[in-house]
Design a protein around this motif. Structure first.
Motif, PDB file in Angstrom:
ATOM      1  N   LEU A 109       0.881  -1.229  -0.148  1.00  0.00           N
ATOM      2  CA  LEU A 109      -0.161  -0.037   0.162  1.00  0.00           C
ATOM      3  C   LEU A 109       0.943   1.205   0.035  1.00  0.00           C
ATOM      4  N   ASP A 110       1.961   1.243   0.760  1.00  0.00           N
ATOM      5  CA  ASP A 110       2.768   2.418   0.742  1.00  0.00           C
ATOM      6  C   ASP A 110       3.521   2.669  -0.755  1.00  0.00           C
ATOM      7  N   LYS A 111       3.932   1.358  -1.282  1.00  0.00           N
ATOM      8  CA  LYS A 111       4.647   1.622  -2.451  1.00  0.00           C
ATOM      9  C   LYS A 111       3.593   2.253  -3.623  1.00  0.00           C
ATOM     10  N   MET A 112       2.188   2.029  -3.444  1.00  0.00           N
ATOM     11  CA  MET A 112       1.201   2.515  -4.355  1.00  0.00           C
ATOM     12  C   MET A 112       1.092   3.938  -4.052  1.00  0.00           C
ATOM     13  N   ARG A 113       0.938   4.191  -2.713  1.00  0.00           N
ATOM     14  CA  ARG A 113       0.770   5.687  -2.391  1.00  0.00           C
ATOM     15  C   ARG A 113       2.340   6.408  -2.918  1.00  0.00           C
ATOM     16  N   ARG A 114       3.344   5.793  -3.075  1.00  0.00           N
ATOM     17  CA  ARG A 114       4.577   6.613  -3.573  1.00  0.00           C
ATOM     18  C   ARG A 114       4.423   6.725  -5.144  1.00  0.00           C
ATOM     19  N   SER A 115       4.054   5.626  -5.683  1.00  0.00           N
ATOM     20  CA  SER A 115       4.020   5.671  -7.033  1.00  0.00           C
ATOM     21  C   SER A 115       3.035   6.843  -7.549  1.00  0.00           C
ATOM     22  N   ILE A 116       2.180   7.319  -6.885  1.00  0.00           N
ATOM     23  CA  ILE A 116       1.392   8.370  -7.126  1.00  0.00           C
ATOM     24  C   ILE A 116       2.032   9.498  -7.043  1.00  0.00           C
ATOM     25  N   LEU A 117       2.588   9.709  -5.814  1.00  0.00           N
ATOM     26  CA  LEU A 117       3.597  10.950  -5.540  1.00  0.00           C
ATOM     27  C   LEU A 117       4.625  11.179  -6.371  1.00  0.00           C
ATOM     28  N   GLU A 118       5.100  10.006  -6.980  1.00  0.00           N
ATOM     29  CA  GLU A 118       6.160  10.241  -7.955  1.00  0.00           C
ATOM     30  C   GLU A 118       5.662  10.211  -9.331  1.00  0.00           C
ATOM     31  N   GLY A 119       4.285  10.218  -9.674  1.00  0.00           N
ATOM     32  CA  GLY A 119       3.837  10.275 -10.853  1.00  0.00           C
ATOM     33  C   GLY A 119       4.147   9.447 -11.778  1.00  0.00           C
ATOM     34  N   ASP A 120       4.228   8.078 -11.659  1.00  0.00           N
ATOM     35  CA  ASP A 120       4.849   7.161 -12.254  1.00  0.00           C
ATOM     36  C   ASP A 120       3.643   6.135 -12.845  1.00  0.00           C
ATOM     37  N   PRO A 121       3.244   6.255 -13.932  1.00  0.00           N
ATOM     38  CA  PRO A 121       2.006   5.396 -14.463  1.00  0.00           C
ATOM     39  C   PRO A 121       2.427   3.819 -14.483  1.00  0.00           C
ATOM     40  N   ASP A 122       3.762   3.678 -14.861  1.00  0.00           N
ATOM     41  CA  ASP A 122       4.220   2.366 -15.356  1.00  0.00           C
ATOM     42  C   ASP A 122       4.258   1.469 -13.877  1.00  0.00           C
ATOM     43  N   ARG A 123       4.847   2.320 -12.911  1.00  0.00           N
ATOM     44  CA  ARG A 123       5.176   1.564 -11.681  1.00  0.00           C
ATOM     45  C   ARG A 123       3.869   1.363 -10.928  1.00  0.00           C
ATOM     46  N   ALA A 124       2.748   2.610 -10.865  1.00  0.00           N
ATOM     47  CA  ALA A 124       1.376   2.218 -10.524  1.00  0.00           C
ATOM     48  C   ALA A 124       0.696   0.982 -11.307  1.00  0.00           C
ATOM     49  N   ALA A 183       1.991  -1.686 -12.401  1.00  0.00           N
ATOM     50  CA  ALA A 183       2.718  -2.742 -12.113  1.00  0.00           C
ATOM     51  C   ALA A 183       2.300  -3.276 -10.738  1.00  0.00           C
ATOM     52  N   LEU A 184       2.355  -2.305  -9.638  1.00  0.00           N
ATOM     53  CA  LEU A 184       1.911  -2.448  -8.324  1.00  0.00           C
ATOM     54  C   LEU A 184       0.213  -2.821  -8.311  1.00  0.00           C
ATOM     55  N   ALA A 185      -0.387  -2.558  -9.285  1.00  0.00           N
ATOM     56  CA  ALA A 185      -1.898  -2.901  -9.298  1.00  0.00           C
ATOM     57  C   ALA A 185      -1.967  -4.417  -9.623  1.00  0.00           C
ATOM     58  N   THR A 186      -1.180  -4.690 -10.636  1.00  0.00           N
ATOM     59  CA  THR A 186      -1.062  -6.084 -11.171  1.00  0.00           C
ATOM     60  C   THR A 186      -0.703  -7.010  -9.725  1.00  0.00           C
ATOM     61  N   GLU A 187       0.441  -6.387  -9.434  1.00  0.00           N
ATOM     62  CA  GLU A 187       0.867  -7.163  -8.238  1.00  0.00           C
ATOM     63  C   GLU A 187      -0.185  -7.579  -6.915  1.00  0.00           C
ATOM     64  N   ALA A 188      -0.909  -6.404  -7.010  1.00  0.00           N
ATOM     65  CA  ALA A 188      -2.028  -6.370  -5.823  1.00  0.00           C
ATOM     66  C   ALA A 188      -2.996  -7.605  -6.157  1.00  0.00           C
ATOM     67  N   ILE A 189      -3.275  -7.669  -7.448  1.00  0.00           N
ATOM     68  CA  ILE A 189      -4.308  -8.530  -7.944  1.00  0.00           C
ATOM     69  C   ILE A 189      -3.897  -9.910  -7.763  1.00  0.00           C
ATOM     70  N   ALA A 190      -2.358 -10.293  -7.818  1.00  0.00           N
ATOM     71  CA  ALA A 190      -1.776 -11.609  -7.759  1.00  0.00           C
ATOM     72  C   ALA A 190      -1.940 -11.964  -6.298  1.00  0.00           C
ATOM     73  N   LEU A 191      -1.696 -10.936  -5.334  1.00  0.00           N
ATOM     74  CA  LEU A 191      -1.844 -11.136  -3.977  1.00  0.00           C
ATOM     75  C   LEU A 191      -3.304 -11.270  -3.538  1.00  0.00           C
ATOM     76  N   ARG A 192      -4.095 -11.225  -4.255  1.00  0.00           N
ATOM     77  CA  ARG A 192      -5.649 -11.106  -3.827  1.00  0.00           C
ATOM     78  C   ARG A 192      -5.905  -9.990  -2.684  1.00  0.00           C
ATOM     79  N   LEU A 193      -5.353  -8.935  -2.984  1.00  0.00           N
ATOM     80  CA  LEU A 193      -5.667  -7.699  -2.371  1.00  0.00           C
ATOM     81  C   LEU A 193      -6.918  -7.184  -2.970  1.00  0.00           C
ATOM     82  N   ALA A 194      -7.831  -6.692  -2.148  1.00  0.00           N
ATOM     83  CA  ALA A 194      -9.108  -6.402  -2.840  1.00  0.00           C
ATOM     84  C   ALA A 194      -8.877  -4.946  -3.586  1.00  0.00           C
TER      85      ALA A 194
END
Ligand code: B1M
Length: 215
Positions: free
Chosen positions: A6-21, A23-34
């Motif tokens: 969740l903290d990495k997600m927050r930082r991806s937005i702060l850093e304005g990094d669409p690719d990272r955001a 990738a983290l969304a994809t990771e969340a799905i893989a980890l079954r985060l709602a």
């Protein structure tokens, strides 16, 4: 357990990094985060921080733009997941939804659209910067039960009143219900302009839409 993600997600937005955001969304799905938790507890806090920095004058328009792009990249990945489970046959009602004239903020409106669709509403998302009259014309054309009007600026929320007035002029009220929302909008404002309800967030908007149609 998901705090680090969740903290990495927050930082991806702060850093304005669409690719990272994304990738983290994809990771969340893989980890079954709602997906809604990823949006609300991961990405949105980053957007809020950027908004606050912009408000203080520490960040600038390009930062706001890039944060918005990163958020859109994340929600594009999470959107199909939010839709899952919403494949019911019965349509609860027809909704025309847009961001009001003069306002191009789309992220919250699109989230409301996704959540309403997932809950079983037929949603016609008519986009951003939508002229007041267009809400009424589209509602009549589509036989809408509900018109949803989003506004993120104190200067554009007054447009929500004009949408209610346009629906009145077209003789669509009170049959067509009006829901308003967006960061500066309050329950009191909704009452003042004669809207039928105010949704504080996408989940509240779904509950309100159901309640207004007796579902
Ligand atoms: Co803008 N912006 N922005 N912006 N932007 C805000 C709103 C602001 C609060 C930032 C700040 O100064 N702190 C400020 C408004 C100040 C005010 O009026 N009080 C602001 C400003 C000033 C501006 C510009 C004027 C900047 C400029 O040009 N100088 C400009 C205006 C452009 C225009 O619209 N004419 C502008 C532009 C932009 C971008 C285009 C760069 C970008 C949007 C990108 C996009 O949408 N594609 C952007 C962004 C990203 C923001 C912030 C940082 C984030 C908005 C967001 O997406 N939040 C925002 C600050 C903030 O909100 N923290 C800010 C996440 C989203 C999930 O939440 O949209 O609130 P939200 O939606 C929620 C609820 O409100 C609710 O449910 C959603 C989900 O839970 N909801 C509804 C929303 N609509 C609903 C409808 C409903 C029911 C519930 O029923 C129909």
């Amino acid at each position: 357990m998901h705090d680090e993600l969740l903290d990495k997600m927050r930082r991806s937005i702060l850093e304005g990094d669409p690719d990272r955001a994304a990738a983290l969304a994809t990771e969340a799905i893989a980890l079954r985060l709602a997906p809604l938790e990823a949006i609300q507890r991961g990405f949105v806090p980053g957007l809020n921080e950027v908004g606050e920095g912009f408000g203080r004058g520490d960040l600038f328009l390009p930062d706001l733009v890039m944060a918005g792009e990163a958020m859109k990249a994340a929600t594009a990945v999470l959107d199909p997941e939010l839709q899952k489970g919403g494949l019911q046959r019965e349509i609860l009602g027809r909704v025309v939804l847009g961001t009001v004239q003069g306002d191009i903020h789309e992220i919250g409106k699109t989230l409301v659209s996704t959540m309403l669709s997932a809950a079983g509403f037929e949603v016609h998302d008519i986009g951003v910067d939508v002229p007041f009259e267009t809400f009424a014309l589209r509602a009549r054309e589509l036989g809408a039960d509900i018109v949803g009007v989003s506004a993120l600026l104190t200067t554009t929320m007054t447009g929500q009143r004009h949408v209610v007035e346009a629906l009145d002029r077209h003789g669509l009220r009170p049959r067509v219900k009006v829901i308003v929302g967006g960061a500066p909008v309050t329950r009191g404002w909704a009452e003042e302009i004669g809207a039928d309800g105010y949704g504080q967030d996408a989940v509240a908007a779904v509950a309100l839409a159901k309640a207004l149609l007796g579902r």
